[in-house]
Write an enzyme that holds these catalytic residues in place. Structure first.
Site, PDB file in Angstrom:
ATOM      1  CB  THR A   1      -0.913   0.009   1.251  1.00 51.39           C
ATOM      2  OG1 THR A   1      -1.445   1.320   1.433  1.00 51.39           O
ATOM      3  CG2 THR A   1      -0.158  -0.365   2.518  1.00 51.39           C
TER       4      THR A   1
ATOM      5  CD  GLU B   1      -2.332   5.135   4.670  1.00 54.40           C
ATOM      6  OE1 GLU B   1      -2.033   5.262   5.864  1.00 54.40           O
ATOM      7  OE2 GLU B   1      -2.769   6.072   3.991  1.00 54.40           O
TER       8      GLU B   1
ATOM      9  CE1 TYR C   1      -4.394  -1.608   5.802  1.00 52.74           C
ATOM     10  CE2 TYR C   1      -3.000   0.223   5.118  1.00 52.74           C
ATOM     11  CZ  TYR C   1      -3.772  -0.880   4.800  1.00 52.74           C
ATOM     12  OH  TYR C   1      -3.912  -1.257   3.478  1.00 52.74           O
TER      13      TYR C   1
ATOM     14  CE  LYS D   1      -2.271  -4.278   4.017  1.00 55.82           C
ATOM     15  NZ  LYS D   1      -2.624  -5.285   3.014  1.00 55.82           N
TER      16      LYS D   1
ATOM     17  CG  HIS E   1      -7.462   0.362  -5.595  1.00 52.79           C
ATOM     18  ND1 HIS E   1      -6.256   0.379  -4.923  1.00 52.79           N
ATOM     19  CD2 HIS E   1      -7.996  -0.857  -5.373  1.00 52.79           C
ATOM     20  CE1 HIS E   1      -6.066  -0.787  -4.328  1.00 52.79           C
ATOM     21  NE2 HIS E   1      -7.117  -1.549  -4.574  1.00 52.79           N
TER      22      HIS E   1
HETATM   23  P1  NAP Z   1     -11.624  -4.707   1.683  1.00 52.76           P
HETATM   24  O1  NAP Z   1     -12.740  -4.417   0.739  1.00 52.76           O
HETATM   25  O2  NAP Z   1     -11.662  -4.130   3.044  1.00 52.76           O
HETATM   26  O3  NAP Z   1     -11.516  -6.297   1.807  1.00 52.76           O
HETATM   27  C1  NAP Z   1     -10.761  -6.917   2.817  1.00 52.76           C
HETATM   28  C2  NAP Z   1     -10.975  -8.411   2.719  1.00 52.76           C
HETATM   29  O4  NAP Z   1     -10.165  -9.035   3.732  1.00 52.76           O
HETATM   30  C3  NAP Z   1     -12.429  -8.845   2.981  1.00 52.76           C
HETATM   31  O5  NAP Z   1     -12.734  -9.920   2.143  1.00 52.76           O
HETATM   32  C4  NAP Z   1     -12.371  -9.325   4.428  1.00 52.76           C
HETATM   33  O6  NAP Z   1     -13.335 -10.313   4.719  1.00 52.76           O
HETATM   34  C5  NAP Z   1     -10.990  -9.968   4.432  1.00 52.76           C
HETATM   35  N1  NAP Z   1     -10.472 -10.173   5.776  1.00 52.76           N
HETATM   36  C6  NAP Z   1     -10.379  -9.268   6.773  1.00 52.76           C
HETATM   37  N2  NAP Z   1      -9.851  -9.841   7.872  1.00 52.76           N
HETATM   38  C7  NAP Z   1      -9.615 -11.134   7.557  1.00 52.76           C
HETATM   39  C8  NAP Z   1      -9.098 -12.252   8.265  1.00 52.76           C
HETATM   40  N3  NAP Z   1      -8.732 -12.151   9.556  1.00 52.76           N
HETATM   41  N4  NAP Z   1      -8.984 -13.444   7.630  1.00 52.76           N
HETATM   42  C9  NAP Z   1      -9.401 -13.567   6.346  1.00 52.76           C
HETATM   43  N5  NAP Z   1      -9.922 -12.560   5.625  1.00 52.76           N
HETATM   44  C10 NAP Z   1     -10.021 -11.360   6.220  1.00 52.76           C
HETATM   45  O7  NAP Z   1     -10.229  -4.291   1.042  1.00 52.76           O
HETATM   46  P2  NAP Z   1      -9.873  -3.940  -0.484  1.00 52.76           P
HETATM   47  O8  NAP Z   1     -10.117  -2.493  -0.699  1.00 52.76           O
HETATM   48  O9  NAP Z   1     -10.455  -4.955  -1.369  1.00 52.76           O
HETATM   49  O10 NAP Z   1      -8.283  -4.108  -0.430  1.00 52.76           O
HETATM   50  C11 NAP Z   1      -7.683  -5.372  -0.650  1.00 52.76           C
HETATM   51  C12 NAP Z   1      -6.277  -5.358  -0.055  1.00 52.76           C
HETATM   52  O11 NAP Z   1      -5.514  -4.311  -0.645  1.00 52.76           O
HETATM   53  C13 NAP Z   1      -6.219  -5.122   1.442  1.00 52.76           C
HETATM   54  O12 NAP Z   1      -5.154  -5.891   1.937  1.00 52.76           O
HETATM   55  C14 NAP Z   1      -5.895  -3.644   1.577  1.00 52.76           C
HETATM   56  O13 NAP Z   1      -5.222  -3.402   2.784  1.00 52.76           O
HETATM   57  C15 NAP Z   1      -4.995  -3.449   0.369  1.00 52.76           C
HETATM   58  N6  NAP Z   1      -4.997  -2.114  -0.229  1.00 52.76           N
HETATM   59  C16 NAP Z   1      -6.172  -1.546  -0.586  1.00 52.76           C
HETATM   60  C17 NAP Z   1      -6.145  -0.308  -1.206  1.00 52.76           C
HETATM   61  C18 NAP Z   1      -7.420   0.381  -1.613  1.00 52.76           C
HETATM   62  O14 NAP Z   1      -7.369   1.584  -1.867  1.00 52.76           O
HETATM   63  N7  NAP Z   1      -8.532  -0.330  -1.758  1.00 52.76           N
HETATM   64  C19 NAP Z   1      -4.909   0.318  -1.481  1.00 52.76           C
HETATM   65  C20 NAP Z   1      -3.737  -0.319  -1.108  1.00 52.76           C
HETATM   66  C21 NAP Z   1      -3.780  -1.557  -0.503  1.00 52.76           C
HETATM   67  P3  NAP Z   1     -14.784  -9.964   5.320  1.00 52.76           P
HETATM   68  O15 NAP Z   1     -15.663  -9.737   4.119  1.00 52.76           O
HETATM   69  O16 NAP Z   1     -15.119 -11.190   6.079  1.00 52.76           O
HETATM   70  O17 NAP Z   1     -14.637  -8.745   6.170  1.00 52.76           O
HETATM   71  N1  GDD Z   2     -12.648   7.122   6.205  1.00 57.06           N
HETATM   72  C1  GDD Z   2     -12.772   8.453   6.295  1.00 57.06           C
HETATM   73  N2  GDD Z   2     -13.926   8.969   6.798  1.00 57.06           N
HETATM   74  N3  GDD Z   2     -11.756   9.238   5.889  1.00 57.06           N
HETATM   75  C2  GDD Z   2     -11.918  10.571   5.956  1.00 57.06           C
HETATM   76  C3  GDD Z   2     -13.085  11.156   6.438  1.00 57.06           C
HETATM   77  C4  GDD Z   2     -14.144  10.327   6.893  1.00 57.06           C
HETATM   78  O1  GDD Z   2     -15.173  10.772   7.354  1.00 57.06           O
HETATM   79  N4  GDD Z   2     -12.934  12.505   6.360  1.00 57.06           N
HETATM   80  C5  GDD Z   2     -11.741  12.746   5.854  1.00 57.06           C
HETATM   81  N5  GDD Z   2     -11.105  11.577   5.616  1.00 57.06           N
HETATM   82  C6  GDD Z   2      -9.729  11.442   5.102  1.00 57.06           C
HETATM   83  C7  GDD Z   2      -8.847  10.517   5.953  1.00 57.06           C
HETATM   84  O2  GDD Z   2      -8.383  11.212   7.103  1.00 57.06           O
HETATM   85  C8  GDD Z   2      -7.758  10.187   4.943  1.00 57.06           C
HETATM   86  O3  GDD Z   2      -6.767  11.178   4.947  1.00 57.06           O
HETATM   87  C9  GDD Z   2      -8.496  10.212   3.602  1.00 57.06           C
HETATM   88  O4  GDD Z   2      -9.759  10.830   3.833  1.00 57.06           O
HETATM   89  C10 GDD Z   2      -8.734   8.832   2.991  1.00 57.06           C
HETATM   90  O5  GDD Z   2      -9.302   8.001   3.969  1.00 57.06           O
HETATM   91  P1  GDD Z   2      -9.871   6.538   3.627  1.00 57.06           P
HETATM   92  O6  GDD Z   2     -10.836   6.620   2.510  1.00 57.06           O
HETATM   93  O7  GDD Z   2     -10.320   5.936   4.911  1.00 57.06           O
HETATM   94  O8  GDD Z   2      -8.612   5.779   3.025  1.00 57.06           O
HETATM   95  P2  GDD Z   2      -7.081   5.675   3.509  1.00 57.06           P
HETATM   96  O9  GDD Z   2      -6.282   6.497   2.535  1.00 57.06           O
HETATM   97  O10 GDD Z   2      -6.929   5.978   4.941  1.00 57.06           O
HETATM   98  O11 GDD Z   2      -6.780   4.136   3.321  1.00 57.06           O
HETATM   99  C11 GDD Z   2      -7.192   3.444   2.138  1.00 57.06           C
HETATM  100  O12 GDD Z   2      -6.192   3.537   1.153  1.00 57.06           O
HETATM  101  C12 GDD Z   2      -4.944   2.911   1.494  1.00 57.06           C
HETATM  102  C13 GDD Z   2      -3.975   3.149   0.326  1.00 57.06           C
HETATM  103  O13 GDD Z   2      -3.338   4.375   0.468  1.00 57.06           O
HETATM  104  C14 GDD Z   2      -7.481   1.996   2.534  1.00 57.06           C
HETATM  105  O14 GDD Z   2      -8.060   1.336   1.444  1.00 57.06           O
HETATM  106  C15 GDD Z   2      -6.196   1.260   2.910  1.00 57.06           C
HETATM  107  O15 GDD Z   2      -6.487  -0.120   3.103  1.00 57.06           O
HETATM  108  C16 GDD Z   2      -5.188   1.431   1.758  1.00 57.06           C
HETATM  109  O16 GDD Z   2      -3.967   0.803   2.070  1.00 57.06           O
END
Ligand code: NAP
Ligand code: GDD
Length: 369
Positions: free
Chosen positions: A133, A135, A157, A161, A187
């Site tokens: 990530t 992050e 987190y 990671k 994304h």
């Molecule tokens: P998500 O929608 O939150 O999905 C997380 C998945 O992990 C869900 O299927 C959840 O299952 C499963 N999970 C959580 N705890 C678990 C456990 N203890 N054992 C087995 N499964 C578990 O996340 P996503 O957005 O698809 O992201 C996928 C991966 O990419 C994550 O690792 C996230 O940290 C990483 N990532 C995401 C982003 C982003 O912007 N989306 C960016 C960078 C990296 P349940 O349905 O049971 O909760």
């Molecule tokens: N969730 C949330 N809720 N975020 C808020 C809010 C709110 O009400 N208001 C402002 N934010 C700001 C957060 O403080 C952060 O700076 C930004 O919006 C994005 O927050 P999130 O959408 O929660 O995503 P994230 O960037 O913290 O994390 C996501 O992206 C990471 C990749 O950079 C997650 O998907 C992570 O799993 C992933 O690694």
């Protein structure tokens, strides 16, 4: 012969898109599903079940990233060509409240998978993609961030990671496992979890539009992110495992917006113009103009305050500014994102409007949603 893929986190946003991609390429897709989660309300799970019932090659297995022996049993039985480790406690904000749990899943969970591959002697037959990530860059030391930018994680987190990132590299170097880190920037999609800011905004705006709520409370409006579409990003996850050599890649769009700008653009899709007043905790977003041709069924009134700041959504340590440069992925994988930011927001708003309209209709007719 069809390839076998195993996806952890198959019920998440990326898991559902990756499943569709792998099925379209003829894979047998195996997924780990937590029994502790109530999946009846999870649209991504319901989508998988629909595909499975239609006869697609999806196989769901109970399991958890906290359970080494179950992971080893499953990997042994499935003998996957490719493992996509997408499972995580993926909410950054929540990781401050649950740091130990987050570390167990996001750090040791990856180690458990790598150890299973090593102990089963699958090192030369099973490839691993790990969901790393942006992050990791946290308090970013340069902009835009690339594969060589120093890391500065700012949450439990991100720290967990970072452990996984180095463990993947260590097992690649020590045991010759084909293991890759995708350093993905944010994304999103209509399948995004509702606690993440983009989906929180599109869902709430749709509800405000139909008069189901008055106002949306957010945290740091100044935070900037590089937001892409999940459908584009899972393609890269697959591509990384089709290369001759394993490597780590930044995946991003190279375009950045603030949370405030996301709100403005999402509102404009509904024909609403927002004006901002005040500063920090007292900042508000007020409706200045309503485009009558777009907003026919809109219940919002000009002058209505639809955005307020609530400090409960501030984080103990914030990541203010992320912007990626994915030139390496462009050069080596031929990957570029297909969906523009505007189209991403458009798709999310259209989905949430449609969903809210259906919910309203059910409510009016006395059905449960
Ligand atoms: P998500 O929608 O939150 O999905 C997380 C998945 O992990 C869900 O299927 C959840 O299952 C499963 N999970 C959580 N705890 C678990 C456990 N203890 N054992 C087995 N499964 C578990 O996340 P996503 O957005 O698809 O992201 C996928 C991966 O990419 C994550 O690792 C996230 O940290 C990483 N990532 C995401 C982003 C982003 O912007 N989306 C960016 C960078 C990296 P349940 O349905 O049971 O909760
Ligand atoms: N969730 C949330 N809720 N975020 C808020 C809010 C709110 O009400 N208001 C402002 N934010 C700001 C957060 O403080 C952060 O700076 C930004 O919006 C994005 O927050 P999130 O959408 O929660 O995503 P994230 O960037 O913290 O994390 C996501 O992206 C990471 C990749 O950079 C997650 O998907 C992570 O799993 C992933 O690694």
């Amino acid at each position: 012969m069809s390839k076998n893929a195993l996806i952890t986190g198959i019920t998440g946003q990326d898991g559902s898109y990756l499943t569709e991609l792998l099925l379209s390429k003829g894979y047998h897709v195996h997924g780990i599903v937590r029994v502790s989660t109530n999946n009846r309300n999870n649209p991504n799970y319901l989508l998988l079940e629909k595909l499975r019932k239609r006869g697609e090659k999806i196989h769901l297995h109970s399991g958890d990233l906290s359970d080494s022996s179950r992971l080893t049993t499953l990997i042994s039985a499935i003998s996957p060509d490719e493992i996509y480790n997408l499972a995580a406690q993926s909410n950054v904000s929540f990781s401050f409240a649950e740091p130990k749990y987050t570390s167990d899943i996001n750090a040791i969970g990856t180690l458990r998978i790598l150890e299973a591959i090593r102990n089963l002697k699958f090192t030369s037959q099973t490839k691993l993609y790990h969901a790393s990530t942006s992050e990791l860059f946290g308090k970013a030391q340069e902009s835009p961030q690339t594969e060589t930018t120093p890391f500065y994680p700012r949450s439990p987190y991100a720290i967990a990671k970072l452990y996984s990132y180095w463990t993947v590299i260590n097992y690649r170097e020590a045991y010759d496992i084909f293991a890759c880190n995708g350093i993905l920037f944010n994304h999103e999609s209509p399948r995004r979890g509702e606690t993440f800011v983009t989906r929180k905004v599109t869902k709430a705006l749709a509800r405000i539009y139909f008069g189901l709520q008055d106002c949306l409370y957010l945290g740091n409006l100044n935070a900037k992110r590089d937001w892409g579409h999940a459908r584009d990003y899972v393609e890269m996850q697959w591509l990384m495992l089709q290369q001759k050599f394993p490597d780590d890649y930044v995946i991003a769009t190279g375009v950045q917006h603030s949370v405030r700008s996301f709100v403005e653009i999402a509102a404009s899709e509904l024909g609403l113009t927002i004006g901002w007043h005040g500063k920090d905790q007292t900042e508000v977003g007020i409706i200045e103009q309503i485009d009558s041709s777009l907003a026919q069924k809109c219940k919002i009134k000009p002058g209505q305050t639809i955005i307020r700041v609530d400090p409960q959504y501030y984080r103990p340590a914030e990541v203010e500014n992320l912007l990626g440069n994915s030139q390496k992925a462009k050069n080596n994988l031929g990957w570029t994102p297909k969906t523009s930011f505007k189209n991403l927001v458009k798709e999310m708003i259209a989905h949430d409007l449609d969903q809210t309209r259906k919910d309203l209709l059910c409510k009016e007719n006395g059905y449960e949603t």
